[in-house]
Design an enzyme around this catalytic site. Sequence first.
Site, PDB file in Angstrom:
ATOM      1  N   ASP A 131      39.333 -36.527 -20.254  1.00 11.47           N
ATOM      2  CA  ASP A 131      38.759 -36.819 -21.568  1.00 11.47           C
ATOM      3  C   ASP A 131      39.813 -36.605 -22.650  1.00 11.47           C
ATOM      4  O   ASP A 131      40.800 -35.884 -22.453  1.00 11.47           O
ATOM      5  CB  ASP A 131      37.547 -35.933 -21.835  1.00 11.47           C
ATOM      6  CG  ASP A 131      37.884 -34.442 -21.800  1.00 11.47           C
ATOM      7  OD1 ASP A 131      38.525 -34.013 -20.822  1.00 11.47           O
ATOM      8  OD2 ASP A 131      37.516 -33.717 -22.743  1.00 11.47           O
ATOM      9  N   GLU A 176      36.942 -31.319 -21.123  1.00 14.71           N
ATOM     10  CA  GLU A 176      37.746 -30.160 -21.494  1.00 14.71           C
ATOM     11  C   GLU A 176      37.834 -30.007 -23.007  1.00 14.71           C
ATOM     12  O   GLU A 176      37.913 -28.892 -23.526  1.00 14.71           O
ATOM     13  CB  GLU A 176      39.147 -30.297 -20.888  1.00 14.71           C
ATOM     14  CG  GLU A 176      40.012 -29.047 -20.992  1.00 14.71           C
ATOM     15  CD  GLU A 176      40.887 -29.025 -22.234  1.00 14.71           C
ATOM     16  OE1 GLU A 176      41.532 -27.999 -22.463  1.00 14.71           O
ATOM     17  OE2 GLU A 176      40.904 -30.028 -22.985  1.00 14.71           O
TER      18      GLU A 176
END
Length: 483
Positions: free
Chosen positions: A85, A147
């Site tokens: 991400d 994250e």
Amino acid sequence: MIDQYIEEHKKEIIENTQKLIQIPSVIAPSNNPLHPFGEPINDALEYMLNLGKSLGFRTKNIDGYCGYIEFGEGKELVGIIGHLDVVPEGEDWTYPPFGGTIANNRIYGRGSIDDKGPVISSLYAMKAVMDTCHVQKRVRLILGLNEENDWKGIHYYKKKEESPSVGFSPDADFPCIYSEKAILTSYLKMDYTPFLKEDIIIKEIDAYNNPINVVPKICSVILKINPLKISMENFLQNLKTVLQSHPFEIDVYKIDENEVKLTSHGVASHAAHPELGTNAISRLIIVLSKIFCFYDIKIELLDFFASYIHTEYYGESLNINFEDESGKLTLNVGDFYFKNNQLQIGMNLRIPVTVNMIDIGNSFIQCTSQYLNVDFDTIDYKPALYIPKENKLVKTLCSLYNKETNSNLEPIAIGGATYARAFENCISFGANFPGNQDMCHQVDEFIGINELILSCKIYAKAILALRQRFKWGFKGRSLKSPY
């Protein structure tokens, strides 16, 4: 053999880094339980798993929350923990943020250094080891998917799968990281309802979906003025006076005779390094506080902010400007929020490893005590990671880096949070090289092609070192911060 193998696959490494960057894997709303973080992030996961399969690895999609790519046999597991991400791209890029453009011997794009380039580098390091060396242990590349937000994916992994015996996260800096500060996400809140009858009111705030772990580049507010009590001409003149005494980059746009829009401009940077950016939210709040004071409107949340936070990065006025070997405490104002008559300011603090969290909370409570309508609320807390420099894992990876680069550097401490702190016996290791500007979360983020390939070689040799050494001497005891 490993260096030669990686050089032979250089074109492939570069192309797959570009392709992964081209997937705009920002967290998005999802109604699909199998894609909990949105379709683009799932696309990035599927891309990596399919690439892993094509390279001859075993792969697994863990219910859309995370995945892994693995090779080797045996009981022990070497872990490499990265994420797919990325934070939102922001504006004013020289090259398309999801283009994976090659220029200046660099690959540009959101996620290029944080963390897609290092993930591809790690994958091909595994490939080089698998194809050129005898495999004695299992090696697993764990792919996290959120994250940059609340780590639900990696927590899900830990519930469903085994944790590595030892490992590293390619999500920080070389030579290696022995300490990561604690991270506190908090909000200052106030009920705005009593102020809705004032002659000037806040109608709308737009922080442009700025992640709280990013120094905000832009923020806007719309103010509504009672024309029966205050003329627009008078208001604009007073606003001009405020702006002259506070030389911030703030645009003023008159919407109509009742409303005016203020847009504050700054420079984005990672919240771990707020001093590298210019905070658009902080500057806008200060101006709002001053303009309301012109009309004797006391909005306590704004007054508190102007008195105790202002444009400070280290919490000096709050008496929380602590510092130890892991560095200074930093404070980033990352959110400004108005909804359901609630006015809120969000902060992301990076706290030195020896600092007691109770001291931070007490300082905020003491400073807000004179403001009866201001509340301090903790949203999230990530404990610090601290591993002594003398630890064998730290010494092994640091020595390996120094040997490969003919350096003599010491392990370092950072304010960032990596997946290393999610597991025991794990530290952060690269991929940003010493002396290079930290481009994480910044406009025109890039990874140098030479650095991408060199990190691949270093990671391959780190895998070999970790596969051969499992008597690390800390089995059964925590490596987390003792403070």
